[in-house]
Scaffold this motif. Structure first.
Motif, short mmCIF file in Angstrom:
data_model
loop_
_atom_site.label_atom_id
_atom_site.label_comp_id
_atom_site.label_asym_id
_atom_site.label_seq_id
_atom_site.Cartn_x
_atom_site.Cartn_y
_atom_site.Cartn_z
N ILE A 210 0.86 -1.19 0.00
CA ILE A 210 0.00 0.00 0.00
C ILE A 210 0.89 1.23 0.00
O ILE A 210 1.71 1.41 0.89
CB ILE A 210 -0.92 -0.01 1.23
CG1 ILE A 210 -1.87 -1.19 1.15
CG2 ILE A 210 -1.70 1.29 1.33
CD1 ILE A 210 -2.61 -1.46 2.42
N SER A 211 0.71 2.05 -1.02
CA SER A 211 1.56 3.22 -1.12
C SER A 211 0.94 4.38 -0.35
O SER A 211 -0.27 4.39 -0.06
CB SER A 211 1.74 3.61 -2.58
OG SER A 211 0.53 4.11 -3.08
N LEU A 212 1.77 5.36 -0.05
CA LEU A 212 1.32 6.54 0.67
C LEU A 212 0.27 7.30 -0.15
O LEU A 212 -0.75 7.75 0.36
CB LEU A 212 2.52 7.45 0.94
CG LEU A 212 2.47 8.22 2.27
CD1 LEU A 212 2.42 7.27 3.44
CD2 LEU A 212 3.66 9.16 2.35
N GLY A 213 0.56 7.40 -1.45
CA GLY A 213 -0.36 8.10 -2.34
C GLY A 213 -1.73 7.48 -2.30
O GLY A 213 -2.75 8.16 -2.32
N MET A 214 -1.74 6.17 -2.20
CA MET A 214 -3.02 5.48 -2.19
C MET A 214 -3.80 5.81 -0.93
O MET A 214 -5.01 6.04 -0.97
CB MET A 214 -2.79 3.98 -2.29
CG MET A 214 -4.01 3.24 -2.77
SD MET A 214 -3.58 1.57 -3.17
CE MET A 214 -4.11 0.74 -1.71
N ILE A 215 -3.10 5.86 0.20
CA ILE A 215 -3.77 6.20 1.45
C ILE A 215 -4.38 7.60 1.34
O ILE A 215 -5.54 7.82 1.69
CB ILE A 215 -2.78 6.15 2.64
CG1 ILE A 215 -2.32 4.71 2.83
CG2 ILE A 215 -3.43 6.69 3.91
CD1 ILE A 215 -1.25 4.54 3.86
N ALA A 216 -3.58 8.53 0.81
CA ALA A 216 -4.08 9.90 0.66
C ALA A 216 -5.30 9.91 -0.24
O ALA A 216 -6.30 10.59 0.05
CB ALA A 216 -2.98 10.79 0.08
N ARG A 217 -5.22 9.17 -1.32
CA ARG A 217 -6.35 9.14 -2.26
C ARG A 217 -7.60 8.62 -1.59
O ARG A 217 -8.69 9.19 -1.72
CB ARG A 217 -6.01 8.27 -3.48
CG ARG A 217 -5.04 8.95 -4.43
CD ARG A 217 -5.23 8.43 -5.83
NE ARG A 217 -4.97 7.01 -5.96
CZ ARG A 217 -3.80 6.48 -6.30
NH1 ARG A 217 -2.77 7.27 -6.54
NH2 ARG A 217 -3.64 5.19 -6.40
N TYR A 218 -7.45 7.53 -0.84
CA TYR A 218 -8.65 6.98 -0.19
C TYR A 218 -9.14 7.88 0.92
O TYR A 218 -10.35 7.94 1.20
CB TYR A 218 -8.38 5.56 0.32
CG TYR A 218 -8.58 4.56 -0.79
CD1 TYR A 218 -9.86 4.12 -1.12
CD2 TYR A 218 -7.51 4.09 -1.54
CE1 TYR A 218 -10.06 3.24 -2.16
CE2 TYR A 218 -7.71 3.21 -2.59
CZ TYR A 218 -8.98 2.78 -2.90
OH TYR A 218 -9.19 1.92 -3.94
#
Lengths: 284, 436, 317
Positions: free
Chosen positions: A13-21
């Motif tokens: 799980i990338s950081l960008g993905m966390i931000a996106r979600y």
């Protein structure tokens, strides 16, 4: 499969993905909060809904507001519901047919007067409905359609917006497809029905929902065209319990839920269809 | 193939259109056959209830006449009238507000009352002059009133809030000083947010009537010398506006920002957030139907200015007949049945909580008072009523001009002088724009 | 050669056989009412008055030539209200359009990059408000903005801050030069409307061929380059469509303001369409209303044409 999925490492799980979600979830709560609010408010007693300071969830949840509305002999909810359904379904079917057919012709045929016709269509989008209400009404009187459900369907059989939308999508369909159809000896209408229409499933579904919703929610026009109470459509309920002579907010909230619920349910069912369509046909 | 499909498509549409037509085709009236007439009104629980009851009674008495009763939300009612009249599809009988009637009559949209139904002279015998005047234009009578509109001199009072503030209930006010001092005690502020208003008088109708009646109470007039334009910058007018502004700004018994719109009268009152609500007694009727569990009373207030009560009467709701009706006889029969037959007129006032326009109901008041006891004190007022007069467009004057500008003064957005000047300018512009 | 001509004739015949009924229909239900509306603008017409002559135009409903248009520049309250409502409508529209794009385009890209399941879910939920009735939305948001018992004020209080006294009725509540009531309407409008553009953007993004992006990635383009150089140009037709439709709908904003604020406080939220509606149906000045709506039509027409020009010529390749 969308290209982005290839970039997601399994179990990673990338950081960008966390931000996106995170963004998506914030948006989600803002979107849903008013719905939850109207639902919980509709379960409050008339006293609790105006209590200061307010509570979000009802202390003694009650269905009394709904029972009051369903028992009110002045608002035959089932009849309103049936009328709304009839008008909405009728308008959706007719609009989908006319929009896709006319959109196809605007996108893929050359004929004199085309620009003029398109101009008239665009003007239809641009003129405020309130201003053509009276002449439109006079025309419906001539057609003897006042106080009939047809008076709600007929003026909306050709939807300039729908034609515009379809034309945009059909312009994206390769001409080769049509040429291939002609090679195989298909008639012009067959090309539309068998080759173009299947490509339009997703935009048609969108237009269908859009038309259904516009019809279902139409408030001003039905109140003018329909004068017999039993022929009225559901949105009448919205302001029934709220006017200058005394408003009852708890009943208004319950009435809002009654009007909103069917369309939300239909939307949820329909939405799955669109998602499936988009996935299987690729919708390219 | 394609051609056949197109033909089929046309056929489908033709069938759809035709089926729509046939279902809409009105039944041609034939001699001796049942006639159907329609009655339109705006939506108001109490009015709708009693109208339906009267219609049921009428149909029982006249089995050859069917009456269809159709109602609309207030805004759509006005809108539908204006859409349908050019098309001639309006109802045969329409429940109209008295001060609209001449406007529609001048436009040749209403039928004048046949003399054999009732002459003006006979009507004067039966009804009070003030409400009847709304239906009398250019020497013709265009309908009959169901109520004597009175938005003046009375108030809803809330026993719960009096008790909470430790004030004896019911109150009997003889001057406004006591009223305002009671109101101050009942007003509740949470920070600078007013949660309970002691004295609520902010409403489209109420503000207009306080201003116009207030001018009369001081012996002034709101008409200019030509009797058509207005004068709202007179000392009397300024005095009313200043006084109301003082109640809001200095005494702080009402916050016009918070107690408006959905929170206006009577909503705020029946939600328990108002101690004294200045409003017509019809609001008590609505309260009884819509808020049966809410405890309240309706009391008379002293004149706000001067010592003698004097007020502006705005005709009141009544029934008129459309010029386009094909069933003139049946329509007038219904109008007469609903307004001029004593038992029915009584029933209308009993259920709707309105003040009778019919003299004999007031002269023998036991029946009406048995149901609506609080309207008794208003009876003494009735003789002090003067008809509003021709104010050109009543709704625009009251709602768009007086109420809006007065509210601006009450919230402190403008000074009372500015509000008076704005009312003056806008009201006269309205007159000019409509008398081209 | 002959075959080609034959083909063209068939196509033309097909096009006309479909378009003729459609045009006849539009004539009856759009064109005639539109012309009628324009004609009314030259009369002092009110449906309350019977008038005389054709369609009641004449007699009590006299021809006044350009009077209604000249009156727009006058010093009357009606003219002031007209100009105020125009200003309000522009303010509303020019705030709504960029805000809408600023919300929907990034959100669409984020959703497009999500797992297939999440994509469907979020898209479905975000679209939900658009299917709801404007009257219901106005009632619900009216309750949310209610000063005392409302949701918004109590949320703000619960985090220890002081909300404005009233969201919809206080003429003195102004934020950065914009009335709070106007902001409240914009928020409610955006809430109801954003899902529509979102879905259109997502559909358009899905329509971008994967190989284009892959090619750009092979060429070493980063995320933002990809957006500006690949995605955005390809979204051009969609962008045109979205801008036109968003502007058209916000220039015609009506029901939210009508139900939530009735144009108040102090005409801060009176939109042009409200002004038209009130004059046509409440103040019985339909001729004046018709003239105003013709102005609105010209405005809408101009903006639409400008957008077509700008978005078309600039990005033609």
């Amino acid at each position: 499969m969308s290209p982005s999925t290839t970039r997601i490492v399994p179990f990673g799980i990338s950081l960008g993905m966390i931000a996106r979600y995170a963004v998506l979830l914030i948006g989600l709560s803002v979107t849903l909060l008013p719905f939850v609010y109207v639902l919980v408010s509709s379960l409050k007693t008339p006293a609790e809904i105006i209590r200061v300071p307010p509570s979000f969830f009802p202390k003694d949840a009650t269905l009394q507001n709904y029972l009051t509305i369903f028992a009110d002999p002045r608002v035959p909810v089932a009849t309103f519901f049936a009328n709304s359904t009839l008008v909405a379904v009728g308008r959706v079917l007719i609009t989908l047919f006319t929009s896709s057919l006319a959109g196809y012709i605007f996108a893929r045929y050359e004929f004199s007067g085309k620009n003029l016709m398109f101009g008239v269509l665009m003007a239809q989008i641009m003129i405020p409905f309130q201003m053509i209400m009276i002449p439109l009404y006079l025309i419906l009187v001539q057609l003897q359609l006042i106080d009939t459900l047809w008076g709600l369907i007929l003026p909306a059989m050709i939807d300039a917006f729908g034609i515009f939308l379809m034309r945009q999508f059909i312009e994206g369909i390769p001409r080769e497809l049509i040429d291939a159809g002609r090679m195989d000896g298909a008639s012009e209408f067959q090309i539309y029905a068998r080759l173009i229409l299947p490509q339009l499933r997703a935009p048609l579904a969108s237009l269908g929902i859009f038309t259904f919703m516009a019809t279902w929610n139409d408030y001003l026009w039905p109140l003018i065209v329909i004068t017999t109470h039993e022929k009225r459509t559901l949105p009448l309920l919205l302001t029934w319990y709220s006017n200058a002579h005394g408003s009852r907010p708890a009943l208004t909230m319950a009435a809002s839920v009654i009007v909103l619920l069917p369309i939300v349910l239909i939307y949820i069912l329909f939405q799955r269809q669109i998602v499936a369509n988009a996935a299987t046909t690729g919708f390219k | 193939m394609s051609k056949r499909l197109i033909v089929r498509w046309f056929l489908v549409i033709a069938v759809l259109v035709l089926s729509g037509c046939s279902s809409a085709a009105p039944a041609a009236p034939a001699a001796g056959e049942k006639v159907t007439i329609r009655l339109w009104s705006h939506q108001n629980s109490a009015f709708n209830k009693v109208n339906q009851e009267l219609i049921d009674g009428f149909m029982k008495e006249n089995p050859d006449i069917t009456v269809k009763y159709e109602t609309f939300p207030y805004d759509q009612f006005i809108e539908t009238l204006q859409t349908s009249m050019p098309a001639g599809t309006e109802a045969d009988v329409i429940e109209m507000f008295g001060s609209w009637v001449c406007n529609y009559a001048d436009g040749a949209r209403l039928a004048d009352m046949p003399a054999d139904v009732m002459s003006y002279k006979e009507a004067q015998e039966i009804f009070y002059q003030a409400p009847l005047d709304g239906y009398y234009c250019n020497g013709n009578l265009y309908g009959l009133p169901n109520e004597f509109n009175l938005e003046y001199g009375g108030a809803l009072v809330s026993p719960a809030l009096y008790e909470k503030a430790g004030i004896p209930f019911p109150p009997a006010y003889t001057d406004y000083n006591t009223l305002i001092s009671d109101a101050k005690k009942m007003t509740v502020l949470d920070g600078d947010t007013m949660t309970t208003a002691g004295f609520h008088f902010v409403g489209g109708d109420t503000l207009g009537f306080i201003l116009l009646s207030g001018i009369l109470e001081q012996g002034g007039t709101y008409f200019a010398e030509d009797g058509k334009h207005f004068n709202f910058e007179s000392p009397e007018s300024l005095n009313v506006i200043r006084t109301l502004t003082r109640y809001a700004q200095e005494d702080k018994v009402i916050d016009a920002t918070l107690f408006s719109g959905d929170n206006g009268l009577p909503n705020a009152f029946f939600n328990g957030n108002v101690g004294i609500g200045y409003i017509g007694s019809w609001a008590a009727g609505v309260g009884k139907v819509d808020f049966p569990d809410f405890k309240f009373d309706y009391v008379m207030l002293p004149p706000m200015f001067g010592t003698e009560p004097k007020f502006v009467a705005d005709a009141g709701w009544g029934k008129v007949v459309s010029k386009n009706t094909k069933h003139s006889e049946a329509s007038w029969k219904l109008v007469k049945y609903m307004t001029a037959e004593r038992a029915n007129a009584l029933k209308f006032n009993q259920i709707s909580g309105t003040i009778p326009a019919m003299k004999s109901i007031v002269e023998q008041p036991d029946e009406i008072l048995a149901v609506q006891p609080w309207i008794k004190p208003t009876f003494a007022l009735l003789k002090h009523g003067a008809y509003l007069g021709n104010v050109t467009d009543r709704d625009q004057l009251f709602y768009e001009i007086i109420a809006k500008n007065l509210t601006d003064a009450l919230t402190g957005a403008v000074t009372p002088e500015q509000a008076a000047a704005a009312i003056q300018k806008q009201a006269n512009e309205m007159v000019d724009s409509k008398s081209k | 050669m002959g075959q080609r001509g034959q083909l063209q004739r068939t196509q033309q015949r097909f096009a006309y056989s479909i378009m003729t009924p459609i045009m006849l229909y539009l004539m009856l239900f759009s064109l005639i009412p539109m012309i009628w509306a324009v004609v009314l603008g030259f009369f002092d017409y009110s449906p309350v008055r019977l008038g005389s002559g054709l369609f009641g135009l004449g007699g009590d409903n006299p021809f006044v030539a350009l009077d209604n248009y000249i009156a727009m520049f006058g010093d009357t309250q009606a003219a002031h209200l007209f100009r105020t409502s125009l200003r309000n409508t522009f303010l509303f529209s020019f705030l709504v359009l960029p805000l809408n794009l600023a919300i929907t385009l990034p959100l669409a890209i984020i959703i497009e990059r999500s797992h297939a399941r999440a994509k469907g879910f979020f898209r479905a939920v975000y679209f939900l408000p658009t299917v709801t009735s404007a009257v219901a939305v106005a009632l619900i948001w009216g309750a949310i903005y209610s000063p005392q018992a409302g949701l918004l004020s109590s949320i703000i209080r619960s985090v220890g801050m002081t909300p404005p006294k009233a969201w919809l009725t206080d003429p003195q509540a102004i934020f950065m030069g914009i009335p709070i009531a106007m902001i409240a309407l914009i928020v409610a409008h955006l809430w109801q409307d954003f899902g529509y553009n979102l879905v259109i953007f997502i559909a358009a993004l899905q329509g971008i061929p994967a190989n284009l992006r892959e090619a750009a990635m092979v060429d070493g383009a980063n995320e933002s380059q990809m957006f500006w150089l690949v995605t955005l140009p390809l979204l051009r037709p969609t962008m045109l469509f979205v801008c036109v439709m968003t502007l058209l709908s916000s220039l015609q904003m009506f029901i939210l303001a009508q139900v939530m604020t009735a144009g108040g406080p102090r005409e801060q939220t009176t939109t042009i369409l409200m002004s038209i509606y009130q004059n046509a149906f409440r103040f019985q000045n339909m001729g004046w209303a018709a003239a105003m709506s013709f102005v609105l039509f010209l405005i809408i027409f101009t903006f639409t044409m400008i957008q077509f020009r700008v978005l078309k010529t600039d990005w033609e390749y």
